[in-house]
Design a protein around this motif. Structure first.
Motif, PDB file in Angstrom:
ATOM      1  N   ALA A 120      16.512  -7.239  16.636  1.00 47.60           N
ATOM      2  CA  ALA A 120      17.118  -7.738  15.613  1.00 47.60           C
ATOM      3  C   ALA A 120      16.637  -8.725  14.832  1.00 47.60           C
ATOM      4  N   LEU A 121      16.281  -9.992  15.733  1.00 47.78           N
ATOM      5  CA  LEU A 121      16.013 -10.936  15.220  1.00 47.78           C
ATOM      6  C   LEU A 121      14.570 -11.257  14.416  1.00 47.78           C
ATOM      7  N   ASP A 122      13.736 -10.127  14.716  1.00 46.12           N
ATOM      8  CA  ASP A 122      12.457  -9.839  14.067  1.00 46.12           C
ATOM      9  C   ASP A 122      13.111  -9.350  12.346  1.00 46.12           C
ATOM     10  N   ARG A 123      13.911  -8.667  12.437  1.00 45.18           N
ATOM     11  CA  ARG A 123      14.479  -8.011  11.325  1.00 45.18           C
ATOM     12  C   ARG A 123      15.001  -9.016  10.420  1.00 45.18           C
ATOM     13  N   VAL A 124      15.919  -9.828  11.022  1.00 47.56           N
ATOM     14  CA  VAL A 124      16.709 -10.987  10.444  1.00 47.56           C
ATOM     15  C   VAL A 124      15.357 -12.011   9.578  1.00 47.56           C
ATOM     16  N   LEU A 125      14.439 -12.168  10.358  1.00 48.76           N
ATOM     17  CA  LEU A 125      13.425 -13.267   9.837  1.00 48.76           C
ATOM     18  C   LEU A 125      12.727 -12.618   8.880  1.00 48.76           C
ATOM     19  N   ALA A 132       9.765  11.494  -2.637  1.00 48.97           N
ATOM     20  CA  ALA A 132      10.261  10.805  -1.629  1.00 48.97           C
ATOM     21  C   ALA A 132       9.563  10.234  -0.497  1.00 48.97           C
ATOM     22  N   ILE A 133       9.648   9.235  -0.181  1.00 50.84           N
ATOM     23  CA  ILE A 133       9.000   8.599   0.767  1.00 50.84           C
ATOM     24  C   ILE A 133       9.650   8.556   2.177  1.00 50.84           C
ATOM     25  N   ILE A 134       9.056   8.882   3.325  1.00 47.38           N
ATOM     26  CA  ILE A 134       9.733   9.055   4.533  1.00 47.38           C
ATOM     27  C   ILE A 134       9.043   8.120   5.516  1.00 47.38           C
ATOM     28  N   VAL A 135       9.927   7.044   5.831  1.00 47.94           N
ATOM     29  CA  VAL A 135       9.596   6.018   6.881  1.00 47.94           C
ATOM     30  C   VAL A 135      10.284   6.266   8.197  1.00 47.94           C
ATOM     31  N   GLY A 136       9.747   5.814   9.413  1.00 45.32           N
ATOM     32  CA  GLY A 136      10.499   5.707  10.659  1.00 45.32           C
ATOM     33  C   GLY A 136      11.147   4.021  10.563  1.00 45.32           C
ATOM     34  N   GLY A 186      12.273  -9.200   8.094  1.00 45.74           N
ATOM     35  CA  GLY A 186      12.586  -7.860   7.515  1.00 45.74           C
ATOM     36  C   GLY A 186      11.634  -6.720   7.825  1.00 45.74           C
ATOM     37  N   SER A 187      12.105  -5.605   8.026  1.00 48.62           N
ATOM     38  CA  SER A 187      11.151  -4.442   8.516  1.00 48.62           C
ATOM     39  C   SER A 187      10.318  -3.663   7.364  1.00 48.62           C
ATOM     40  N   VAL A 188       9.307  -3.052   7.662  1.00 43.13           N
ATOM     41  CA  VAL A 188       8.789  -2.497   6.529  1.00 43.13           C
ATOM     42  C   VAL A 188       9.606  -1.381   5.899  1.00 43.13           C
ATOM     43  N   SER A 189      10.429  -0.691   6.743  1.00 41.10           N
ATOM     44  CA  SER A 189      11.608   0.216   6.203  1.00 41.10           C
ATOM     45  C   SER A 189      12.391  -0.389   5.111  1.00 41.10           C
ATOM     46  N   GLU A 190      12.799  -1.731   5.357  1.00 41.73           N
ATOM     47  CA  GLU A 190      13.849  -2.272   4.670  1.00 41.73           C
ATOM     48  C   GLU A 190      13.194  -2.785   3.135  1.00 41.73           C
ATOM     49  N   THR A 223       0.812  -1.109   0.029  1.00 38.30           N
ATOM     50  CA  THR A 223       0.069   0.008  -0.068  1.00 38.30           C
ATOM     51  C   THR A 223       0.895   1.315  -0.037  1.00 38.30           C
ATOM     52  N   ILE A 224       2.004   1.186   0.771  1.00 36.81           N
ATOM     53  CA  ILE A 224       2.901   2.444   0.879  1.00 36.81           C
ATOM     54  C   ILE A 224       3.547   2.658  -0.726  1.00 36.81           C
ATOM     55  N   LEU A 225       3.905   1.620  -1.437  1.00 37.43           N
ATOM     56  CA  LEU A 225       4.495   1.654  -2.504  1.00 37.43           C
ATOM     57  C   LEU A 225       3.480   2.130  -3.702  1.00 37.43           C
ATOM     58  N   ALA A 226       2.442   1.721  -3.482  1.00 38.13           N
ATOM     59  CA  ALA A 226       1.087   1.944  -4.537  1.00 38.13           C
ATOM     60  C   ALA A 226       0.788   3.348  -4.303  1.00 38.13           C
ATOM     61  N   THR A 227       0.823   3.919  -2.884  1.00 43.73           N
ATOM     62  CA  THR A 227       0.270   5.325  -2.793  1.00 43.73           C
ATOM     63  C   THR A 227       1.585   6.296  -3.413  1.00 43.73           C
TER      64      THR A 227
END
Lengths: 140, 146
Positions: free
Chosen positions: A115-120, A105-109, A122-126, A93-97
């Motif tokens: 760290a484990l969540d991100r490895v498994l 530009a898109i600004i995300v937090g 990936g975060s929305v930002s990434e 939805t973010i990309l489509a918008t």
């Protein structure tokens, strides 16, 4: 090398993608600051992804309230601001918008995930950094 | 919970900090240069341009890369100066990922600007791009220019 009169970010639409959670306060302030500096029009997208019908109404209400807060902050700074409440997968939805409003530009937090969540997963930002067609500003 | 938190940084928190442009000088990073110049100008910030020569190269490769890099840095410095931006160029050796993140801390950068590499999807899955590494590890906000 030629500089466009519009600029890369200057004067173009800026999209803030937010979930309104405490860790996103910095991104909200940053987006307002950036839009002010670059004379950009600010769009704020809040994505609701309810798991069931009963959750839906509550999440929409919550999203609306947060968008009103952000809108008022932006209006206080004299910005032109549009808020969008969308349903669906946050990533897509973010990309489509961004595409729909032709964002410069898109600004995300960054999420509060571990760290484990991100490895498994990936975060929305990434995900947004990886797949966006336009510039992405990741606020820390 | 309210949007307004007590520890909200002051408005114009970006001002007075340096903008760091990390570039490999390739054509794909030209847009990143323009974004860095534009933002430095808007913020009234000093721009620091960093190029990293990988320490994995042979001595001969290093020499030719250093020559190339100096030329590219000079070109960027000229562009920034033409646009009224106070600019400094840095040429460093080491691992790009670590050197960039270390430079942010050392230079008191408030904003890092990077381009995206033209690596294939497979490369990115396997080793991750420099951009993704710095997005993950940068202590300051990052602008990833596409």
């Amino acid at each position: 090398m030629e500089e466009t009169s519009e600029g890369q970010i200057q004067g173009r639409n800026l999209l803030l993608a937010t979930d309104g959670k405490p860790h996103s306060v910095k991104a909200i302030n940053y987006a307002i600051e950036m839009a002010t500096l670059t004379s950009s029009k600010l769009f704020v997208v809040y994505v609701v992804s309810p798991k069931n019908e009963s959750e839906k109404t509550e999440l929409i209400k919550e999203g609306m309230a947060k968008l009103v807060d952000i809108k008022n902050m932006a209006l206080d700074r004299g910005l032109e601001v549009t808020t969008l409440l969308e349903g669906g997968s946050p990533y897509q939805t973010i990309l489509a918008t961004a595409e729909r409003i032709k964002a410069g530009a898109i600004i995300v937090g960054t999420s509060g995930k571990t760290a484990l969540d991100r490895v498994l997963i990936g975060s929305v930002s990434e995900y947004v950094v990886r797949n966006s067609g336009c510039t992405v500003i990741v606020v820390k | 919970m309210s949007i307004m938190e007590p520890d909200v940084p002051p408005f114009y928190s970006l001002r007075g900090k340096n903008v760091l442009l990390a570039t490999d000088g390739k054509p794909s990073s030209e847009k990143a240069m323009w974004v860095a110049i534009e933002l430095s100008k808007q913020l009234g910030s000093k721009l620091v341009v960093l190029m990293v020569i990988s320490d994995k190269l042979s001595d001969d490769e290093k020499k030719s890369q250093i020559r190339e890099a100096k030329k590219k840095l000079n070109a960027i410095v000229d562009q920034a100066t033409d646009h009224g931006v106070d600019v400094t160029a840095l040429l460093e050796g080491g691992s790009p990922n670590e050197t960039i993140v270390f430079a942010i801390e050392r230079l008191n950068a408030g904003l890092l600007v990077v381009g995206t590499s033209e690596k294939s999807r497979l490369d990115r899955v396997l080793i991750g791009s420099v951009s993704e590494h710095v997005v993950r590890n940068s202590p300051c906000s990052v602008v990833v220019v596409k």
